[in-house]
Design a protein around this motif. Structure first.
Motif, PDB file in Angstrom:
ATOM      1  N   ASP A  95     -16.455  -6.869 -67.758  1.00 50.95           N
ATOM      2  CA  ASP A  95     -17.214  -5.770 -68.366  1.00 50.95           C
ATOM      3  C   ASP A  95     -18.515  -5.489 -67.621  1.00 50.95           C
ATOM      4  N   LEU A  96     -18.859  -6.389 -66.680  1.00 56.23           N
ATOM      5  CA  LEU A  96     -20.130  -6.257 -65.955  1.00 56.23           C
ATOM      6  C   LEU A  96     -21.318  -6.169 -66.916  1.00 56.23           C
ATOM      7  N   THR A  97     -21.268  -6.965 -67.967  1.00 54.96           N
ATOM      8  CA  THR A  97     -22.390  -7.009 -68.907  1.00 54.96           C
ATOM      9  C   THR A  97     -22.648  -8.468 -69.291  1.00 54.96           C
ATOM     10  N   LEU A 154     -31.174  -0.690 -66.901  1.00 55.75           N
ATOM     11  CA  LEU A 154     -30.292  -1.853 -66.978  1.00 55.75           C
ATOM     12  C   LEU A 154     -30.089  -2.391 -68.386  1.00 55.75           C
ATOM     13  N   ILE A 156     -29.025  -2.321 -72.023  1.00 51.23           N
ATOM     14  CA  ILE A 156     -28.153  -1.466 -72.832  1.00 51.23           C
ATOM     15  C   ILE A 156     -28.173  -1.824 -74.316  1.00 51.23           C
ATOM     16  N   LYS A 173     -23.304  -3.198 -76.667  1.00 52.04           N
ATOM     17  CA  LYS A 173     -22.841  -4.049 -75.587  1.00 52.04           C
ATOM     18  C   LYS A 173     -22.030  -3.293 -74.562  1.00 52.04           C
ATOM     19  N   VAL A 175     -21.696  -0.098 -71.635  1.00 52.08           N
ATOM     20  CA  VAL A 175     -22.588   0.423 -70.602  1.00 52.08           C
ATOM     21  C   VAL A 175     -23.021   1.863 -70.853  1.00 52.08           C
ATOM     22  N   LYS A 176     -22.333   2.514 -71.770  1.00 53.69           N
ATOM     23  CA  LYS A 176     -22.653   3.915 -72.022  1.00 53.69           C
ATOM     24  C   LYS A 176     -22.645   4.079 -73.529  1.00 53.69           C
ATOM     25  N   THR A 201     -28.935  -7.236 -74.058  1.00 57.58           N
ATOM     26  CA  THR A 201     -27.682  -7.071 -73.323  1.00 57.58           C
ATOM     27  C   THR A 201     -27.965  -6.170 -72.129  1.00 57.58           C
ATOM     28  N   LYS A 203     -26.747  -4.539 -68.118  1.00 58.03           N
ATOM     29  CA  LYS A 203     -25.702  -4.197 -67.152  1.00 58.03           C
ATOM     30  C   LYS A 203     -25.838  -5.129 -65.952  1.00 58.03           C
ATOM     31  N   ARG A 205     -24.296  -6.244 -61.841  1.00 60.32           N
ATOM     32  CA  ARG A 205     -23.641  -5.733 -60.631  1.00 60.32           C
ATOM     33  C   ARG A 205     -22.958  -6.889 -59.924  1.00 60.32           C
TER      34      ARG A 205
ATOM     35  N   ASP C 380     -16.303   3.299 -67.193  1.00 65.48           N
ATOM     36  CA  ASP C 380     -17.364   3.015 -68.165  1.00 65.48           C
ATOM     37  C   ASP C 380     -16.810   2.531 -69.496  1.00 65.48           C
TER      38      ASP C 380
END
Lengths: 437, 462, 491
Positions: A95-97, A154, A156, A173, A175-176, A201, A203, A205, C380
């Motif tokens: 999830d890159l979170t 960054l 969220i 949790k 990203v958008k 929480t 984001k 990379r 996303d």
């Protein structure tokens, strides 16, 4: 029951500090009434509720690296230590979170993330000491913000404890997310005045294949400024564009030069190679020397280069200006200090207009007036550059000689209304922030 | 989304004309920024989506035809730019024509307006002889110096209603007696086949030169060109003007005139006519006797650029050393979805430099008789177009429709610009002439030194 | 709140005309009707006036007048929103910003532009394009939607995967606060002084005031762009490919998924080159340096093939790339070709939950006897299930609303959100408790009270419904089917 007893009942006696144990937590000369180390979000909520009831102000404290920022408090009250809240709550690489508690240090968080091939693209100074919550509350950033932005890009999701001891979530949790008001933005840079961040929480990379930092020397600061503009107008995608004057460069141990541009690149190996080569042809017409590699260890020292220039600083200021005028601002600022017989050091995340300056203390007895006068000159330069400037560190006499924070104008009144709504009894870090908040 | 909630929804109509197409509109709004009137005014009643709401509400009986509704629907250019961008495929052109027909039915207007319409739609367009007669009268008006007098004396401001705009647009009419297009123009070189040409109504009177150029270019590309006798107006102006019944009659007559010819295509050099004739199949779909004939006819209609671009132009082509820009007529680019063909043709002309025109596919404000019925909005759009043309630095605008040519040329005159407006066949014809680019520009009047009144005058009492 | 009496209206109209000019006020019934919905026609509400200011001073004056009269007001851009956010839920004024649509200033050195709120999103990119710049947030409606509207909803778009959403590109705002005061939030430099009020304002759905000038970042166009189309026979394979791409350490500029039903609709519309028989396709875009673009593309292709793609190809030309994107961005409207109506859902889930949630969406929709098309920002995790229905068939609309609510619940259960980019507006106000506690909502309400203490600015949005006895304007308001059935309520 007295407040301290109530606090001991909440967090256990070992986690309520008093007396001489408070010496590390003195704020601008004022000793707090107690310091408390809650071990859970619920304990934070209970502590704040008790403090609010007792009418004792609460000063949230992470690593303490930014505690000198702001107006000296009228009363130090209760220091709320968040260091026990240091868990990495959740990290799903797919999830890159990641979700972590506020008290985890940036270094510890990054180490855990890197072990799984990812990182939080935020690189504030003092990573070993600074905590995630503190970095968010102070909106601290580092050189890589050039490409990856700051906390607002960054963060969220956030969990805070509010002035009345309620636990409130904002964001989420994913990203958008546009559900509800963007509370994460509200808390970033709010210095604990609206709520105490307990969990965040962010984001993430993927860790890039390769990263490289190179230095370009210039004979004149203004040439380096022209090189920054040329670089921004080029096809290159640097992840850092930091500009240092001679004293700041010296603090990093760089070869002496009137101006040094530190430029970072990351990505696939061939991308980094190509960009380093291309950089030479971008900076050469502006008088830049051939880019020379810098040791990776310098990355984390870039943001504090101006601060570290002098053993005994007299004051520090952060200026936010348009990127195109960074070099001019640095030059004018240094000249203003020289005219009053003071030395200064300057560094900047030049591509984003974030400038840091330090004045050197001269001798034992320091007169606040000329220092304040220089800081006022610097502030005027920031205004001329389309921005603003605030004192980030200074001795008490200097802080009382000029406004610590710049004037937020009409927006400042709106900020006061927000503070009045969300913390009507002035419990959270009162009197230290912009507009007297 | 539809508003109706009844169990068996009746088809939506306006006095018998189907507007069922409104149900295809999902209200997404993607059409808004492509609509010239919305772009100018910012009011959604003057956008495609808003007009669809009005049309649907009229059909559902939710509103009546108020002055306000009439005004907003009438302000539509029918340029169909919205159709090009509509992902849902709303047949907007059909909807707005049904709405305009309803307006005409309910609000025929006062005696002067009705007389005016009668002269246009019943007398002139239906009777080519009358049109030629009228043209002779206008020629006299121009040649006698009366026009100059009207324009310079300020008398023009006293003309009622939209007459001043009519007057200003009046093109210099070519001298009478120029031969009409011959019944057959034989192919030059190896013969490819046979095509028929629509010579048009207004076109043949005002822009006979375009027709002759079209025939020459087609012939040079190996086509025998026939101009069937008995053809008249295709009915497009009637349809756009809300005169549905007459439009049907003229469509039938046009089909009859061409049906007998065995041709590869019916070539049209006026975009409004081409788009309209391609839609005969839909127009006559309800008429069992004509539906099939109309479909077959429509399938053979080709815009001249579309037709020529089907194959490489035959050489030799002489250089035409000039810089031009191309304006897309609405009924070519939106009505017929022809965008690349004209540019592909221009690219084949040696020495010709073609520069992009910003908003090239935006209506110039001509839009059939729109510049006469809505002179203020037409003027705004024209000034916008002229601004873009002048910005390109081109010495000529190439386009493909008589209305656009008149309108843009007039706008350029007013702006004091020497930039000329050419039909694409004219520039092709030049490339085929032995002198090439050195040939004099065909059929172009010198820019009149006599100051024309500003375009927007006279609109307040329109 | 004051109800506008019939006698009061002409007086107010004259006052408004004095502020913005006679051609800047609409009050004819047919004109108001046109403004009763935005891009979501499920909700309708009539204003008393539509007002068209042309300057910040006019906006402020209109807002002050509304305050004096205690009538509600709401700002409107192009009306392409999908949550009913710009509807005058309690009547009053709609303040259209379409006549404030200029690019006021472009500072290429500092890579910022100052624009008015009514500027169409795409027009900014077109304005700065010749100098090699563009504005990154690219909602699918970008050809029509306005930047002011983007501010209200914090719009995203396909390329937000790499470049972030609207708020990441907004530095400062001139705002008319709900009491009419004009203030600047943020400015031209990157770091705000004090609270990040510009950051908080973005996404507040018009409830904090009206933005009248906007300072945005413009970006250099990337040196190179590569667009990959991956075609799958099963939708689960496409979902798996999304995770596989991320797992390989790649962050493309965009990863969009489009399913079969949607592919067929857009192919009918524009013939964009998507294979009609595919179960799903991924549209993946890489951008950045020209060097190593091939290496990255190879990684993408490999990830897709490993996930079971039957075909992976890259757009051979800019024209082909544009056509593929046109298909993607026109998808919502293209549903008009296969169904008389549809309801767009907008939910976000953690990327890794994609296969599970897509399966649940299909089950829920099938159980309601409906069809669904999916086209969304897979990278996303921002889902857009589009439930197709015929509003003329009794009961269908109610089933759609129920299915939509269930889908939102699933998103919430897996740790997601009920809106990724369309906003809460009227549509989802009642879903807020799915993801927020009473304390969360109370805190947000207090924040709103700091900006909008009288509640006149865009009332009835974002927060769960409350009853009110305010009547709408003179044109009779017809309750929506779902209201008469007790499935939703207006206030």
């Amino acid at each position: 029951m007295p407040l301290l007893d109530k606090l001991r009942a909440i967090v256990g006696p070992a986690h309520v500090l008093a007396g001489t144990e408070l010496s590390p937590y003195v704020i601008e000369g004022r000793t707090p009434e107690a310091a408390v180390r809650p071990g859970s979000v619920d304990e934070v909520a209970a502590v704040i509720a008790q403090a609010a009831e007792a009418g004792v102000p609460v000063v949230p404290w992470g690593g303490g690296s930014a505690v000198g920022v702001g107006v000296p408090p009228a009363r130090a009250g209760l220091v709320l230590l968040l260091t026990r809240l240091s868990a990495l709550v959740e990290h799903e690489p797919g999830d890159l979170t990641a979700t972590a508690q506020a008290g985890v240090t940036v270094a510890a968080l990054q180490a855990a993330l890197r072990a799984r091939g990812q990182w939080l693209s935020l690189d504030p100074p003092d990573a070993a000491r600074a905590t995630l919550g503190g970095v968010l509350a102070a909106n601290a950033s580092g050189p890589r913000r050039h490409l990856y932005g700051t906390a607002r890009d960054l963060l969220i999701g956030v969990t805070v404890v509010t002035a009345d001891g309620a636990v409130v979530h904002g964001g989420g949790k994913v990203v958008k997310n546009v559900a509800g008001y963007d509370l994460p933005k509200l808390f970033i840079g709010s210095y604990g005045t609206l709520g105490v961040i307990v969990e965040a929480t962010v984001k993430l990379r993927p860790v890039p294949d390769e990263e490289r930092l190179v230095a370009v020397r210039f004979e004149r600061l203004e040439d380096a400024g022209a090189a920054v503009r040329a670089l921004l107008a080029s096809d290159l995608i640097p992840n850092a564009v930091d500009l240092m004057d001679a004293p700041a460069g010296a603090a990093l141990g760089l070869p002496p030069a009137p101006a040094t541009l530190a430029v970072g690149f990351d990505g696939l190996g061939e991308q980094v190679d190509w960009q380093v080569a291309a950089l030479a042809s971008v900076v050469a017409p502006c008088g830049g020397a051939k880019p020379a590699p810098l040791p990776p260890a310098l990355w984390e020292r870039l943001a504090a280069a101006a601060r570290d220039a002098f053993d005994a600083p007299a004051a520090m200021m952060t200026l936010s200006v348009l990127p195109g005028v960074v070099a001019d601002t640095m030059e004018q600022g240094a000249e203003a200090a020289r005219q009053r017989g003071l030395a200064s050091a300057w560094c900047a995340h030049a591509g984003v207009g974030h400038v840091t300056a330090t004045l050197r203390a001269e001798g034992e007895r320091q007169d606040a007036a000329p220092i304040a006068a220089v800081l006022e000159d610097w502030r005027a330069a920031a205004h001329a550059g389309g921005g603003h400037a605030s004192v980030t560190w200074a001795p008490l006499p200097v802080k009382s000689a000029l406004p610590v924070w710049d004037d937020a104008g009409a927006a400042g009144r709106l900020m006061q209304r927000i503070k009045a709504q969300l913390d009507p009894n002035n419990v959270l870090n009162p009197g230290r922030f912009v507009g007297g908040i | 989304m539809a508003h109706a909630t009844s169990e068996t929804p009746a088809p939506l109509t306006l006095h018998g004309l189907s507007v069922e197409g409104v149900n295809q509109c999902v209200h997404c709004g993607l059409c808004l920024a492509s609509c010239p009137t919305f772009s100018e005014l910012g009011t959604e009643m003057d956008s495609p989506r808003g007009r669809i709401v009005l049309i649907r509400s009229l059909a559902e009986g939710r509103i009546g035809l108020s002055d306000s509704t009439v005004q907003h629907l009438s302000l539509c250019l029918d340029c169909r730019a919205c159709e090009t961008v509509c992902p849902a495929g709303v047949p907007y052109g059909r909807l707005i024509e049904a709405a305009k027909a309803e307006i005409e039915r309910q609000r025929p207007g006062g005696p002067v307006r009705r007389a005016f319409r009668w002269i246009n739609f019943d007398l002139l367009l239906r009777h080519p002889r009358m049109l030629r007669l009228a043209a002779a009268g206008l020629r006299l008006y121009q040649a006698s110096g009366l026009q100059a007098l009207v324009r310079t004396s300020g008398l023009i401001r006293a003309l009622p209603g939209t007459l001043p705009a009519w007057e200003a647009l009046l093109p210099p009419l070519p001298a009478a007696g120029r031969a009409p297009l011959p019944a057959l123009t034989p192919a030059a070189g190896a013969r490819r086949g046979r095509v028929a040409m629509l010579t048009g109504c207004v076109q043949s009177v005002v822009f006979g030169a375009h027709n002759r150029a079209t025939a020459r270019v087609l012939a040079r590309n190996g086509w025998d060109v026939v101009a069937p006798a008995g053809q008249g107006c295709c009915g497009a102006l009637n349809a756009h003007g809300g005169d549905h019944a007459r439009a049907l009659e003229m469509a039938r007559r046009t089909i009859e005139a061409f049906e007998g010819e065995r041709v590869a295509a019916i070539v049209v050099n006026t975009s409004g006519c081409g788009a309209h004739m391609k839609a005969y199949g839909t127009l006559l779909a309800e008429d069992p006797a004509w539906a099939e004939r109309a479909r077959r006819f429509a399938a053979t209609v080709r815009d001249v650029a579309e037709f020529l671009a089907g194959a490489a132009l035959r050489g030799p082509l002489q250089p035409v050393p000039m810089t031009v820009t191309y304006h897309d007529p609405c009924h070519v680019v939106h009505g017929q979805k022809i965008r690349t063909a004209p540019r592909a043709l221009l690219a084949q002309i040696p020495g010709l430099r073609v520069v992009d025109l910003p908003e090239s596919d935006w209506c110039c404000g001509s839009a059939g008789i729109y510049n006469l019925t809505q002179p203020e909005m037409a003027g705004r759009l024209l000034r916008r177009k002229v601004r873009h043309v002048l910005g390109t630095g081109a010495s000529a605008v190439v386009t493909a429709n008589p209305g656009c040519i008149l309108q843009i040329q007039q706008g350029l005159h007013e702006a004091g610009s020497p930039v000329r407006v050419l039909h694409i066949v004219e520039i092709l014809d030049r490339a085929y002439s032995s002198e090439g680019g050195c040939a004099p520009l065909p059929n172009l009047p010198p820019p009149s030194a006599a100051a024309k009144p500003p375009l927007e005058r006279g609109n307040s009492n329109a | 709140m004051a109800t506008l009496t019939a006698g009061r209206k002409p007086v107010l109209r004259r006052e408004l005309e004095a502020l913005v000019g006679a051609d800047g006020v609409l009050s004819e019934p047919d004109e108001l009707l046109v403004y009763e919905s935005d891009g979501l026609t499920l909700f309708r509400a009539l204003a008393d006036f539509i007002v068209f200011p042309t300057s910040v001073e006019q906006v402020s004056a209109v807002v002050r007048l509304a305050n004096r009269e205690a009538i509600p007001f709401v700002a409107r851009g192009a009306g392409t929103g999908l949550a009913g956010g710009c509807l005058p839920a309690e009547g009053g004024l709609v303040i259209s910003l379409m006549r404030m649509n200029r690019v006021l200033e472009v500072d290429y050195d500092n890579q910022i532009a100052v624009v008015e709120p009514g500027l169409v999103n795409l027009h900014l990119s077109q304005a700065v394009g010749p100098r090699g710049f563009y504005y990154a947030p690219d909602p699918s409606s970008q050809q029509a939607c306005t930047i002011g509207g983007n501010i209200a909803t914090n719009s995203g778009g396909p390329h937000t995967l790499k470049y972030g959403v609207t708020v990441n590109h907004v530095l400062g705002l001139e705002v008319v606060l709900p009491d009419g005061e004009i203030v600047w939030l943020g400015g031209r430099t990157r770091d705000a002084l004090g609270y990040d009020l510009a950051g908080v304002f973005v996404g507040s759905e018009g409830t904090f005031g009206i933005a009248t000038k906007i300072v945005v970042r413009i970006l250099r166009k990337p040196q190179a762009v590569k667009t990959v189309l991956a075609v799958f026979d099963r939708i689960e394979q496409a979902s798996a490919a999304v995770s596989a791409i991320i797992a390989r350490g790649l962050v493309p500029a965009a990863v969009e998924m489009i399913d079969q039903l949607t592919i067929q609709a857009v192919e009918d519309a524009f013939g964009c080159g998507y294979p009609r028989d595919a179960a799903a396709a991924l549209l993946i875009e890489l951008d950045g340096l020209a060097v190593a673009m091939e290496t990255q593309a190879e990684r993408i292709v490999a990830a897709c093939r490993d996930a079971g793609a039957r075909e992976v190809r890259t757009a051979a030309s800019e024209a082909e790339r544009q056509l593929l994107w046109k298909g993607r961005k026109s998808a919502f409207g293209a549903y008009g070709r296969v169904s008389p109506a549809y309801m767009v859902m907008d939910g976000v889930i953690p990327r890794t939950k994609l296969p599970y949630v897509l399966g649940r969406v299909n089950e829920i929709v099938a159980a309601h006897g409906l069809r669904v098309g999916n086209v969304f920002h897979a990278g996303d995790g921002n889902l857009h299930p589009n439930i197709l229905y015929d509003p003329r068939k009794p009961g269908e609309e109610a089933r759609v609303v129920d299915a939509g609510a269930q889908i939102m619940k699933v998103c919430a259960e897996v740790g997601g959100s009920i809106s990724g980019e369309h906003g809460i507006g009227l549509e989802k106000a009642d879903f807020m408790p799915f993801i927020f506690t009473a304390a969360d909502l109370a805190f947000m309400q207090r924040l709103k009270d700091a900006f909008n203490p009288r509640g006149l600015c865009n009332p009835g949005k974002v927060f769960p419904t409350r009853k009110s006895c305010v009547e709408t304007g003179p044109v009779a308001y017809r309750p929506h089917a779902i209201e008469t059935q007790g499935l939703a309520q207006r206030f």
